[in-house]
Motif scaffolding. Structure first.
Motif, PDB file in Angstrom:
ATOM      1  N   LYS A   1      -9.253   5.875  -1.956  1.00 47.76           N
ATOM      2  CA  LYS A   1      -8.197   4.858  -1.988  1.00 47.76           C
ATOM      3  C   LYS A   1      -7.133   5.156  -0.934  1.00 47.76           C
ATOM      4  CE  LYS A   1      -6.943   2.937  -5.847  1.00 47.76           C
ATOM      5  NZ  LYS A   1      -6.336   2.658  -7.175  1.00 47.76           N
ATOM      6  N   ARG A   2      -6.829   6.453  -0.741  1.00 46.85           N
ATOM      7  CA  ARG A   2      -5.840   6.803   0.274  1.00 46.85           C
ATOM      8  C   ARG A   2      -6.316   6.388   1.663  1.00 46.85           C
ATOM      9  NH1 ARG A   2      -5.259  12.770   2.326  1.00 46.85           N
ATOM     10  NH2 ARG A   2      -7.107  11.957   3.398  1.00 46.85           N
TER      11      ARG A   2
ATOM     12  N   VAL B   1       1.404   1.987  -3.547  1.00 43.62           N
ATOM     13  CA  VAL B   1       0.205   2.534  -4.183  1.00 43.62           C
ATOM     14  C   VAL B   1       0.018   4.007  -3.808  1.00 43.62           C
ATOM     15  CG1 VAL B   1      -2.314   2.393  -4.256  1.00 43.62           C
ATOM     16  CG2 VAL B   1      -0.950   0.303  -4.306  1.00 43.62           C
ATOM     17  N   LEU B   2       0.238   4.330  -2.527  1.00 41.41           N
ATOM     18  CA  LEU B   2      -0.007   5.687  -2.050  1.00 41.41           C
ATOM     19  C   LEU B   2       0.996   6.692  -2.595  1.00 41.41           C
ATOM     20  CD1 LEU B   2      -0.960   5.014   1.682  1.00 41.41           C
ATOM     21  CD2 LEU B   2      -2.473   5.480  -0.233  1.00 41.41           C
TER      22      LEU B   2
ATOM     23  N   TRP C   1       0.819  -1.215   0.000  1.00 46.29           N
ATOM     24  CA  TRP C   1       0.000   0.000   0.000  1.00 46.29           C
ATOM     25  C   TRP C   1       0.851   1.262   0.000  1.00 46.29           C
ATOM     26  CZ3 TRP C   1      -4.677   1.339  -1.254  1.00 46.29           C
ATOM     27  CH2 TRP C   1      -5.668   0.361  -1.327  1.00 46.29           C
TER      28      TRP C   1
ATOM     29  N   ARG D   1      -8.461   4.097   2.412  1.00 45.99           N
ATOM     30  CA  ARG D   1      -8.446   2.626   2.503  1.00 45.99           C
ATOM     31  C   ARG D   1      -7.025   2.117   2.738  1.00 45.99           C
ATOM     32  NH1 ARG D   1      -9.223  -1.519  -2.499  1.00 45.99           N
ATOM     33  NH2 ARG D   1      -8.996  -3.475  -1.342  1.00 45.99           N
ATOM     34  N   GLY D   2      -6.071   2.700   2.018  1.00 47.06           N
ATOM     35  CA  GLY D   2      -4.677   2.279   2.179  1.00 47.06           C
ATOM     36  C   GLY D   2      -4.162   2.546   3.575  1.00 47.06           C
TER      37      GLY D   2
ATOM     38  N   VAL E   1      -5.561  -0.008   5.930  1.00 48.45           N
ATOM     39  CA  VAL E   1      -4.878  -1.309   5.811  1.00 48.45           C
ATOM     40  C   VAL E   1      -3.511  -1.262   6.483  1.00 48.45           C
ATOM     41  CG1 VAL E   1      -3.858  -2.943   4.189  1.00 48.45           C
ATOM     42  CG2 VAL E   1      -6.106  -1.963   3.716  1.00 48.45           C
TER      43      VAL E   1
END
Length: 396
Positions: free
Chosen positions: A216-217, A206-207, A203, A219-220, A223
């Motif tokens: 999405k941020r 991804v970030l 993650w 959610r990341g 996680v």
């Protein structure tokens, strides 16, 4: 173990700049001006992280990384590639194919670089601590086995006629089982520590992308936080087992209202239960008077029991917590409609490192130490703990 970072770049000014950004009295920074020089440095010392320039004469960063990954000792050492030519899709793919964990483009933000390096060093330090604890457990088991064998040998000297062939075979089976249990635990430990770490690193990659939207941020970050807490819990359980083995685990007694402890722990476990569609309920049959104990450790006991019950209860099932006074004692009962316990495993359910569904190919995760810790904490409070089940598929 002090953290060591190997900085590899053929330009001296780049190495000076990196050293200035990453300076930390607790971290040793080592320079290498080429791929061969970096390989020699890795032969002499262990490193927590390698910062590797891509464009270098004689041997570029990709060739150097490939050789680093060939050596078992450095196969898992994190490598961050650094380039001044932009991280194209082709370069990024090639970097990850030779084992890179990240890719930075010059010029980079000092704060970003320090944050990334700090994250990898912290992860490496946690893994080193876990390895040390695992080795301590192994050595302790070897000492216990040696003491047991010495006692057996002494009894054999005094009453040799009592020893039979079946007893010798049983002793050998016990030793083999103990060794297998150790190997399975080490394999499980490696998997359980690596799983949340992989999620965190994935993650983070991804970030870093600029096009990441807010959803999405969030959610990341969720996680990352969840897996960081999971890894911290695993390490804390390992440290508790180490204290138990060394006889150093202590409780801080005070007056405790068990209903307050139960309510607090249940609220903490409720999100996990809801995510698994498991109904979690508590029943207080009557007023339970205060007891003398450690509220945090008693909460840890109930937390371990609830985590185990929720984990092994299928979707749509239920977990019930009952608290009542029985004579001069307080009785806490955790009942679930889960998979149950095999009668053959029931006597060993509180043993250290024991799990009913195997070790290396288990479906539910965990290190197999939660119930062992619970038993030890209950006994420190002068209490008892037991498990009951009518068999597989009938709850516990």
């Amino acid at each position: 173990m002090a953290a060591r970072i190997l900085m590899v770049d053929d330009v001296e000014s780049n190495l000076v700049a990196l050293e200035a950004v990453l300076y930390d009295p607790a971290v040793t920074l080592v320079r290498a001006r080429s791929g061969p020089e970096a390989l020699r440095a890795l032969l002499e010392d262990d490193y927590s992280l390698i910062l590797l320039d891509v464009q270098m004469p004689e041997m570029d960063g990709f060739d150097t990384a490939a050789l680093i990954r060939e050596r078992p000792k450095t196969k898992t050492t994190p490598i961050i590639f650094v380039t001044a030519h932009g991280a194209t899709a082709e370069l990024t793919l090639k970097a990850y194919s030779v084992g890179a964990v990240d890719f930075l483009t010059k010029p980079f933000e000092p704060q970003v670089l320090r944050a990334k390096v700090s994250a990898f060093i912290d992860s490496a330090r946690r893994l080193d601590e876990a390895k040390i604890q695992a080795e301590l457990f192994h050595q302790q088991r070897l000492r216990e086995e040696r003491q047991r064998w010495e006692a057996d040998a002494l009894r054999a000297q005094v009453t040799e006629e009592r020893r039979t062939a079946s007893e010798e075979r049983a002793a050998r089976r016990d030793a083999e089982a103990a060794n297998q249990l150790k190997d399975e635990f080490l394999a499980t430990l490696s998997h359980e520590l690596r799983t949340p770490l992989n999620a965190i690193l994935g993650w983070l990659s991804v970030l870093k992308a600029n096009e990441v939207d807010r959803a999405k941020r969030d959610r990341g970050l969720s996680v990352i936080e969840r897996n960081a807490r999971l890894q911290a819990k695993l390490i804390e359980d390992m440290l508790d087992i180490s204290r138990i083995v060394a006889g150093k685990l202590r409780i801080e007694e005070q007056e405790v209202r068990l209903p307050d402890v139960v309510e607090r722990v249940i609220e903490g476990a409720r999100p996990d239960a809801e995510s698994r569609n498991v109904t979690l309920a508590a029943r207080f049959a009557e007023e339970v008077p205060p007891i003398s104990g450690d509220p945090d450790r008693l909460g840890q006991v109930l937390g371990n029991l609830l985590s185990n019950a929720i984990k092994f209860t299928p979707r749509g099932g239920h977990v019930d917590v009952q608290l009542r006074a029985v004579g001069g004692t307080a009785e806490l009962r955790v009942e679930d409609s889960g998979k149950g316990i095999d009668p053959g495993f029931l006597p060993r359910v509180f043993d250290r490192f024991r799990q009913g569904d195997g070790a290396t190919n288990r479906s539910h995760g965990g290190l197999g130490i939660g119930l062992s810790i619970a038993r030890h904490l209950v006994e420190l409070h002068g209490g008892t703990i037991r498990a009951e089940s009518d068999g597989l598929g009938k709850g516990s």
